[in-house]
Write a protein that holds these residues in place. Structure first.
Motif, short mmCIF file in Angstrom:
data_model
loop_
_atom_site.label_atom_id
_atom_site.label_comp_id
_atom_site.label_asym_id
_atom_site.label_seq_id
_atom_site.Cartn_x
_atom_site.Cartn_y
_atom_site.Cartn_z
N LEU A 28 62.01 16.24 55.40
CA LEU A 28 61.89 15.83 54.01
C LEU A 28 62.38 16.94 53.07
N THR A 29 63.00 16.52 51.97
CA THR A 29 63.31 17.47 50.90
C THR A 29 62.03 17.73 50.10
N GLY A 30 62.10 18.74 49.24
CA GLY A 30 60.95 19.02 48.39
C GLY A 30 60.58 17.85 47.52
N ASP A 31 61.58 17.19 46.93
CA ASP A 31 61.30 16.04 46.08
C ASP A 31 60.69 14.89 46.87
N GLN A 32 61.11 14.71 48.12
CA GLN A 32 60.54 13.66 48.95
C GLN A 32 59.08 13.95 49.31
N VAL A 33 58.75 15.22 49.47
CA VAL A 33 57.35 15.60 49.70
C VAL A 33 56.51 15.23 48.49
N VAL A 34 57.01 15.56 47.31
CA VAL A 34 56.29 15.22 46.07
C VAL A 34 56.11 13.71 45.96
N THR A 35 57.17 12.95 46.25
CA THR A 35 57.08 11.50 46.18
C THR A 35 56.01 10.96 47.11
N ARG A 36 55.95 11.48 48.33
CA ARG A 36 54.91 11.05 49.28
C ARG A 36 53.51 11.32 48.72
N LEU A 37 53.31 12.49 48.18
CA LEU A 37 51.99 12.83 47.65
C LEU A 37 51.61 11.92 46.49
N LEU A 38 52.57 11.58 45.64
CA LEU A 38 52.29 10.71 44.50
C LEU A 38 52.03 9.27 44.94
N LEU A 39 52.84 8.77 45.85
CA LEU A 39 52.73 7.36 46.27
C LEU A 39 51.45 7.08 47.05
N THR A 40 50.93 8.09 47.74
CA THR A 40 49.78 7.86 48.61
C THR A 40 48.46 8.26 47.97
N ALA B 81 62.95 6.89 53.65
CA ALA B 81 63.38 8.17 53.08
C ALA B 81 63.77 8.05 51.62
N ASP B 82 64.31 6.88 51.22
CA ASP B 82 64.81 6.72 49.86
C ASP B 82 63.83 6.01 48.94
N VAL B 83 62.55 5.94 49.33
CA VAL B 83 61.58 5.26 48.49
C VAL B 83 61.49 5.97 47.14
N ALA B 84 61.40 5.18 46.06
CA ALA B 84 61.37 5.74 44.72
C ALA B 84 59.94 6.05 44.30
N GLY B 85 59.77 7.14 43.62
CA GLY B 85 58.47 7.51 43.10
C GLY B 85 58.61 7.99 41.67
N PRO B 86 57.51 8.15 40.96
CA PRO B 86 57.57 8.57 39.57
C PRO B 86 57.71 10.08 39.44
N GLY B 87 57.95 10.54 38.23
CA GLY B 87 57.89 11.96 37.95
C GLY B 87 59.20 12.70 38.09
N LEU B 88 60.27 12.02 38.48
CA LEU B 88 61.57 12.67 38.61
C LEU B 88 62.58 11.87 37.80
N PRO B 89 63.67 12.50 37.34
CA PRO B 89 64.65 11.77 36.55
C PRO B 89 65.15 10.53 37.27
N GLY B 90 65.19 9.40 36.54
CA GLY B 90 65.69 8.17 37.11
C GLY B 90 64.69 7.41 37.95
#
Length: 393
Positions: free
Chosen positions: A277-289, A319-328
């Motif tokens: 996972l990239t750093g942004d993907q780690v953040v997305t996982r933490l937010l989504l769960t 891997a490409d699931v969208a989460g909040p908190g990042l541009p776009g």
């Protein structure tokens, strides 16, 4: 079905803390250094019970992860932290004490003399001092903090925990955050302002995982609020390792700045179990769960909800699931069903190994049930959210 924050409040409100409220939330007065209260032998701390890291340890204990603790240094002589510090001895002491408390929450190793343990006990701690504290609850110079973040990123920290944020911003600090994220690091910082309407940095800086704090009833435990907050974690009546002669612990600690340490530990577990996972993907996982606020949206002091470390580590997400908190990214969160789990405690390596087999079977069954339900809803048409290679363990 989305998990709501109200459930966390009900559960945590029933926990027996067993913690005498004797420790100060503030750093020591000028000219004094932190000292332990003794060895903590009370009930398992409520924050530790909420995240339940022993449930995750059969999957990962944070191996090969480096978590930078940026703040007042870390006392590497505490028995639960001894041998875990990396990066040299220049910050391996901590008169103020806040860095050692944060490091313990992240990575203190289990010890039979105490019920307290960190979230990711096999992670390494990179202590970086940019302020001595000096008896102040505020952070130091934002330019010095920017330099400390750069140093953490250059030394390979996958998670950068700003244990003591600054009350002032600077272009240098924003640029340092961008450089750290460019290197793949997750930057975590607490909402720790003490003035109504105040902000801390880089907590309010775009791209930072900003963390609010809660008490055992699930109520906000900090003053700072804003649309930039991502998650919440325990920040009141805490237990952790103490700086000072002989090591030991402090307990009854209420300090919103420590909530980010729980999230940093959870991020280290995710990175260890999902190394692709990239750093942004780690953040997305933490937010989504996360356990959602009752509104289902972003709460100004609790963000998208309370961190759920097990769900973040184990849930099946593309891997490409969208989460909040990042541009776009969208302003709302889809529902995420965490993997099934064996909730029994794991006291030793043998028990852990047996539990790992049980968890693996439960996770597989959970995925199969979820796939069956999705297929039936879609009349067995292929889904664009098929699990990717990135999600395999």
């Amino acid at each position: 079905m989305a998990r709501r924050f109200g459930g966390v409040a009900a559960v945590t409100g029933l926990l027996a803390l067993g913690i005498p409220a004797t420790a100060s939330a503030a750093p020591p007065a000028q000219g004094q250094c932190a000292t332990p209260l003794g060895t903590y032998t009370g009930a398992v701390p409520w924050g530790q019970r909420l995240l339940d890291p022993a449930r995750i340890w059969p999957l990962t204990r944070g191996e090969q992860q480096v978590v930078a603790v940026v703040g007042t240094g870390v006392d590497g002589q505490n028995p639960q932290l001894r041998g875990q510090l990396t990066g040299g001895a220049e910050a391996a002491s901590d008169c103020d004490g806040r860095g050692t408390i944060a490091a313990g929450i992240v990575a203190a190793r289990p010890d039979p003399s105490t019920t307290f343990a960190g979230i990711a006990p096999e992670a390494r701690i990179l202590p970086i001092r940019y302020t001595n504290g000096g008896g102040s609850t505020e952070g130091g110079d934002p330019k010095a903090l920017a330099s400390a973040i750069d140093q953490a990123a250059q030394k390979g920290a996958g998670v950068i925990l700003v244990a003591v944020p600054s009350t002032a911003d600077s272009p240098e600090l924003s640029a340092a955050v961008d450089r750290a994220r460019g290197r793949g690091a997750v930057v975590v910082s607490p909402a720790a302002a003490t003035q109504q309407g105040g902000h801390t940095y880089p907590t309010a800086t775009p791209g930072v995982l900003a963390v609010g704090s809660i008490n055992a009833a699930g109520e906000p435990a900090q003053t700072e609020a804003g649309g930039y907050l991502g998650l919440a974690a325990p920040g009141a009546d805490l237990v952790s390792t103490s700086a000072g002669p002989g090591g030991g612990h402090r307990w009854g600690i209420t300090n919103p700045g420590l909530a980010a340490a729980y999230v940093a530990g959870a991020a280290a577990l995710v990175r260890a179990y999902q190394p692709g996972l990239t750093g942004d993907q780690v953040v997305t996982r933490l937010l989504l769960t996360a356990h959602r606020p009752a509104s289902g949206g972003r709460d100004p002091r609790r963000g998208w909800g309370v961190v759920d470390a097990y769900a973040a580590v184990s849930s099946a997400l593309p891997a490409d699931v969208a989460g909040p908190g990042l541009p776009g990214k969208p302003a709302s969160l889809p529902a995420v069903t965490p993997a099934a789990a064996d909730a029994r405690p794991h006291a030793d390596r043998v028990a852990g190994a047996l539990a790992l087999a049980g968890v693996g079977a439960a996770v597989t069954a959970g995925f199969a049930v979820a796939a069956f339900r999705r297929g039936r809803r879609r009349s067995w048409r292929p889904s664009r959210f098929a699990p990717s290679r990135e999600n395999s363990s």
